[in-house]
Design a protein around this motif. Structure first.
Motif, PDB file in Angstrom:
ATOM      1  N   VAL A 132       0.813  -1.214  -0.068  1.00 46.63           N
ATOM      2  CA  VAL A 132      -0.041  -0.011   0.036  1.00 46.63           C
ATOM      3  C   VAL A 132       1.009   1.049   0.030  1.00 46.63           C
ATOM      4  N   GLN A 133       0.541   2.156  -1.106  1.00 45.04           N
ATOM      5  CA  GLN A 133       1.346   3.209  -1.020  1.00 45.04           C
ATOM      6  C   GLN A 133       1.124   4.345   0.130  1.00 45.04           C
ATOM      7  N   GLU A 134       1.881   5.356   0.351  1.00 43.08           N
ATOM      8  CA  GLU A 134       1.783   6.228   1.378  1.00 43.08           C
ATOM      9  C   GLU A 134       0.380   7.015   1.516  1.00 43.08           C
ATOM     10  N   ASP A 135      -0.030   7.298   0.348  1.00 39.85           N
ATOM     11  CA  ASP A 135      -1.298   8.104   0.103  1.00 39.85           C
ATOM     12  C   ASP A 135      -2.645   7.506  -0.065  1.00 39.85           C
ATOM     13  N   GLU A 136      -2.364   5.970   0.394  1.00 42.39           N
ATOM     14  CA  GLU A 136      -3.599   5.132   0.220  1.00 42.39           C
ATOM     15  C   GLU A 136      -3.856   4.510   1.800  1.00 42.39           C
ATOM     16  N   THR A 137      -5.377   4.347   1.875  1.00 43.54           N
ATOM     17  CA  THR A 137      -5.815   4.053   3.213  1.00 43.54           C
ATOM     18  C   THR A 137      -6.469   2.456   3.082  1.00 43.54           C
ATOM     19  N   ASN A 138      -6.525   2.149   1.779  1.00 40.46           N
ATOM     20  CA  ASN A 138      -7.110   0.673   1.815  1.00 40.46           C
ATOM     21  C   ASN A 138      -6.487   0.007   0.644  1.00 40.46           C
ATOM     22  N   PHE A 139      -6.900  -1.116   0.050  1.00 40.54           N
ATOM     23  CA  PHE A 139      -6.436  -1.894  -0.884  1.00 40.54           C
ATOM     24  C   PHE A 139      -6.818  -1.572  -2.525  1.00 40.54           C
ATOM     25  N   TYR A 140      -7.763  -0.719  -2.365  1.00 37.82           N
ATOM     26  CA  TYR A 140      -8.374  -0.279  -3.785  1.00 37.82           C
ATOM     27  C   TYR A 140      -7.398  -0.417  -5.013  1.00 37.82           C
ATOM     28  N   LEU A 175      -9.696 -11.938  -2.571  1.00 36.60           N
ATOM     29  CA  LEU A 175      -8.378 -11.260  -2.193  1.00 36.60           C
ATOM     30  C   LEU A 175      -8.214 -10.546  -0.847  1.00 36.60           C
ATOM     31  N   ILE A 176      -9.267  -9.936  -0.492  1.00 38.44           N
ATOM     32  CA  ILE A 176      -9.325  -9.419   0.927  1.00 38.44           C
ATOM     33  C   ILE A 176      -9.168 -10.343   2.016  1.00 38.44           C
ATOM     34  N   PHE A 178      -7.654 -13.174   1.657  1.00 37.85           N
ATOM     35  CA  PHE A 178      -6.283 -13.698   1.405  1.00 37.85           C
ATOM     36  C   PHE A 178      -5.628 -12.802   2.150  1.00 37.85           C
ATOM     37  N   LEU A 179      -5.506 -11.308   1.887  1.00 39.69           N
ATOM     38  CA  LEU A 179      -4.925 -10.273   2.571  1.00 39.69           C
ATOM     39  C   LEU A 179      -4.978 -10.315   4.199  1.00 39.69           C
ATOM     40  N   ARG A 180      -6.148 -10.931   4.629  1.00 39.74           N
ATOM     41  CA  ARG A 180      -6.257 -10.724   6.027  1.00 39.74           C
ATOM     42  C   ARG A 180      -5.661 -11.846   6.570  1.00 39.74           C
ATOM     43  N   TRP A 181      -5.669 -13.081   5.790  1.00 45.44           N
ATOM     44  CA  TRP A 181      -4.716 -14.342   6.381  1.00 45.44           C
ATOM     45  C   TRP A 181      -3.458 -14.034   6.392  1.00 45.44           C
ATOM     46  N   MET A 182      -2.869 -13.261   5.564  1.00 45.97           N
ATOM     47  CA  MET A 182      -1.464 -12.901   5.460  1.00 45.97           C
ATOM     48  C   MET A 182      -1.010 -11.710   6.345  1.00 45.97           C
ATOM     49  N   VAL A 183      -1.835 -10.976   6.474  1.00 50.03           N
ATOM     50  CA  VAL A 183      -1.424  -9.433   7.152  1.00 50.03           C
ATOM     51  C   VAL A 183      -1.685  -9.460   8.663  1.00 50.03           C
ATOM     52  N   ARG A 184      -2.776  -9.902   8.895  1.00 47.92           N
ATOM     53  CA  ARG A 184      -3.364  -9.872  10.538  1.00 47.92           C
ATOM     54  C   ARG A 184      -2.257 -10.712  11.444  1.00 47.92           C
ATOM     55  N   LYS A 185      -1.968  -9.920  12.426  1.00 48.39           N
ATOM     56  CA  LYS A 185      -1.225 -10.329  13.566  1.00 48.39           C
ATOM     57  C   LYS A 185      -1.884 -10.305  14.852  1.00 48.39           C
ATOM     58  N   HIS A 202      -5.108  -1.106   7.277  1.00 52.13           N
ATOM     59  CA  HIS A 202      -5.679  -0.923   6.043  1.00 52.13           C
ATOM     60  C   HIS A 202      -6.490  -2.026   5.610  1.00 52.13           C
ATOM     61  N   LEU A 203      -6.517  -3.349   6.130  1.00 47.13           N
ATOM     62  CA  LEU A 203      -7.544  -4.296   5.904  1.00 47.13           C
ATOM     63  C   LEU A 203      -8.946  -3.939   6.063  1.00 47.13           C
ATOM     64  N   SER A 204      -9.918  -4.569   5.327  1.00 48.82           N
ATOM     65  CA  SER A 204     -11.053  -4.391   5.119  1.00 48.82           C
ATOM     66  C   SER A 204     -11.793  -5.606   5.460  1.00 48.82           C
ATOM     67  N   ILE A 205     -12.941  -5.873   5.437  1.00 47.66           N
ATOM     68  CA  ILE A 205     -14.045  -6.970   5.669  1.00 47.66           C
ATOM     69  C   ILE A 205     -14.312  -7.735   4.410  1.00 47.66           C
ATOM     70  N   PRO A 206     -13.935  -9.031   4.272  1.00 46.86           N
ATOM     71  CA  PRO A 206     -14.123  -9.522   3.087  1.00 46.86           C
ATOM     72  C   PRO A 206     -16.087  -9.713   2.996  1.00 46.86           C
ATOM     73  N   LEU A 207     -16.226  -8.918   2.186  1.00 46.22           N
ATOM     74  CA  LEU A 207     -17.667  -8.743   1.996  1.00 46.22           C
ATOM     75  C   LEU A 207     -18.254  -9.683   0.988  1.00 46.22           C
ATOM     76  N   ASP A 208     -19.463 -10.486   1.323  1.00 42.92           N
ATOM     77  CA  ASP A 208     -20.135 -11.458   0.285  1.00 42.92           C
ATOM     78  C   ASP A 208     -21.428 -11.312   0.872  1.00 42.92           C
ATOM     79  N   VAL A 209     -22.402 -12.143   0.232  1.00 40.31           N
ATOM     80  CA  VAL A 209     -23.661 -12.166   0.477  1.00 40.31           C
ATOM     81  C   VAL A 209     -24.094 -12.259   2.034  1.00 40.31           C
TER      82      VAL A 209
END
Length: 262
Positions: A132-140, A175-176, A178-185, A202-209
């Motif tokens: 994630v770059q400096e000016d970014e707050t999420n993974f968009y 993808l979100i 997968f990121l939770r798995w790899m990043v969350r501590k 910067h992580l978000s919720i994996p959103l589905d139905v």
């Protein structure tokens, strides 16, 4: 609980979700979830590869996801990193299944392994592709950069549909996740937290139905679609509850979604 009304008090809702997140974020969670696939490995690259592939096919029942991920593992000789680095097209002849998982087929798997092989010959970790770059707050933007690099050699291959595009307003649930798995501590033992250069804030919720429906019941979100705009709407609320670890609430929402009493 069946006729749940929206929580009128944000503090009460926060306490409720904190309690549920703590309850469901437990090693017992691993046994019946696709995250059990990468948990079979200790090498960082093995965890990344199996996590990415398991997350990619994570739709439908968890039992079928795990079963189909095991087909891929068996084909790889249970040595994913070594297999990916030394992959040759003829190896596909040894995958003796017509289907991998639902619409993810043998041709898609071939393209995914080919792309992973190329990326790992240039990077020691997939983390480098999600920074994630400096000016970014999420993974968009990060997810789109990864998608572009992943399909760099064939942007029109049929497998592109299996890596969601946030630029097309997708929630990018897999993808979100997968990121939770790899990043969350944390110390609970479910998520790996093996990526050191990405802040979990910067992580978000994996959103589905399912998580979408639960979130609306709780009045966390108002939008009816399960898309990236809704992900950002949820971010605004959950980051007020915990600005250092908003993705922990995925355990609460997922757990409530499978709780029959709720």
């Amino acid at each position: 609980m069946n006729n749940l009304t929206p929580f009128p008090d944000p503090e009460f809702l926060k306490d409720f979700l904190d309690e549920k997140a703590d309850f469901y974020n437990h090693t017992d969670f691993i046994e019946n979830d696709p995250i059990q696939i990468p948990h079979r490995f200790s090498l960082k690259q093995d965890i990344e590869i199996t996590g990415f592939l398991a997350a990619t096919i994570s739709w439908g029942t968890r039992k079928s996801i795990i079963s189909d991920a095991e087909k891929i593992l068996a084909w790889m000789g249970n040595s994913p990193y070594d297999f990916v680095l030394n992959f040759q097209e003829k190896d596909m002849d040894l995958f003796h299944h017509n289907s991998v998982h639902r619409t993810f087929n043998k041709e898609d798997l071939n393209e995914f392994i080919r792309n992973l092989s190329r990326l790992y010959k240039k990077n020691d970790s997939l983390e480098n592709l999600f920074l994630v770059q400096e000016d970014e707050t999420n993974f968009y933007h990060s997810l789109q950069r990864f998608r572009t690099e992943f399909f760099k050699e064939n942007q029109i291959h049929r497998s592109t549909k299996h890596v969601s595009s946030t630029y097309k307003n997708s929630s990018a649930k897999r993808l979100i996740m997968f990121l939770r798995w790899m990043v969350r501590k944390d110390r609970k033992g479910v998520d790996f937290g093996i990526w050191e250069n990405i802040d979990q804030k910067h992580l978000s919720i994996p959103l589905d139905v399912h998580t979408g429906n639960i979130s609306r019941k709780l009045n966390l979100i108002q939008r009816k679609q399960n898309d990236w705009k809704t992900v950002e709407e949820m971010d605004l609320v959950l980051r007020k509850f915990d600005d250092k670890d908003p993705a922990k609430y995925d355990f609460a929402l997922f757990g409530l979604g499978i709780d029959k009493e709720f």
